[in-house]
Design an enzyme around this catalytic site. Sequence first.
Site, PDB file in Angstrom:
ATOM      1  N   CYS A 243      49.094  54.695  13.070  1.00  0.00           N
ATOM      2  CA  CYS A 243      49.204  56.120  12.695  1.00  0.00           C
ATOM      3  C   CYS A 243      47.977  56.932  13.086  1.00  0.00           C
ATOM      4  O   CYS A 243      48.078  58.010  13.699  1.00  0.00           O
ATOM      5  CB  CYS A 243      49.514  56.268  11.213  1.00  0.00           C
ATOM      6  N   HIS A 290      48.076  56.743   5.199  1.00  0.00           N
ATOM      7  CA  HIS A 290      48.946  57.036   6.341  1.00  0.00           C
ATOM      8  C   HIS A 290      48.787  58.507   6.714  1.00  0.00           C
ATOM      9  O   HIS A 290      48.584  59.372   5.853  1.00  0.00           O
ATOM     10  CB  HIS A 290      50.409  56.759   5.987  1.00  0.00           C
ATOM     11  N   HIS A 302      55.029  60.517  13.772  1.00  0.00           N
ATOM     12  CA  HIS A 302      54.065  59.516  13.326  1.00  0.00           C
ATOM     13  C   HIS A 302      54.449  58.129  13.817  1.00  0.00           C
ATOM     14  O   HIS A 302      55.572  57.897  14.275  1.00  0.00           O
ATOM     15  CB  HIS A 302      53.970  59.519  11.794  1.00  0.00           C
TER      16      HIS A 302
END
Length: 327
Positions: A243, A290, A302
């Site tokens: 990510c 994240h 993402h």
Amino acid sequence: MAQACTDIEHRSRAGAILRRIAAYTGVTVATVGLVTAFAGSRAHAADIEYDTASAAEIEAHLEDLEARRDDAATSLTGLQTQLTAAQAVITAATEDYGTTGAQLLDVTAAVESAEDELGAKVSTLVEYAQEQSDKYAEAEAATETADQLEPQIAALEAQVEELDAQIDEAEAAYDEAAEAEAEAAAAAEAEAEAESESASSSSDSGSTAEYSADAATAAVQFAKDQLGESYVFGAAGPDTWDCSGLIAGAYGVSGVSLTHSTWAMWDETSAISRDELQPGDLVFYNGQGHVAMYIGDGQVIHAPKPGDVVKISDLDMGMSIDGYRRV
């Protein structure tokens, strides 16, 4: 001349009695001027304006009043002790002097006990008369002392009462001033905190003005070009991503350097509100574990997790949102 001698002798005896009372009580015989030492207290109280004085100034004034009250109370106790001693002398002399009948009995007993010679009896009567005269003089001097002490005691009692009233007034003024100062300090602290928050908010909201459309557009396009590529933990391209690696690579094409770490990226970017989101802004999830890139229309791009690929998801994808940041 005889009268003058008598007056001198009387004053001498009175002075002796006064000294005797002073020695008995252990204090100095009071004079009429003693009370005047405290006469300025009320005028002194006017030296301070409670409405404008600080709590510290009122506290110092209060301590001064209490010291004066204590001094006056100490002097009052001394005078009262002297008065008690003088009254004791008067009472004892009265009891010793006795009634006319008692005196006659004493005289008769004294004469009868004397020798039969006329000279001895006369001498006995003279001695008895002198003794009675001394007792009378002693009682009279003690009475004069009491007469002097009583008005001084009354004046000091009034002085102590007045100082107590001034102390009560000063204590009330101190409590009021201290409370007002505490409220003012709290208000100032709250105002400073509000100003600090406002400055912080202004700084954060200023990120909108610093929004770099070119870098953000390029970052969005770069991220979209990676759609379908695999997630690999710690990867930052060119064909696999995690990510934060995807975000760092997307902004890297415009020369913007971001650390390959979600927690570092949080610190390297500026806070914005959800309403301020524009394409290229970052959204952090799950305790900053994240990060995704907002691309508009309530969507983000993402690299989600192992076994998944770079993809587009809804902004509210089921993970808890920590905040919104701008590069």
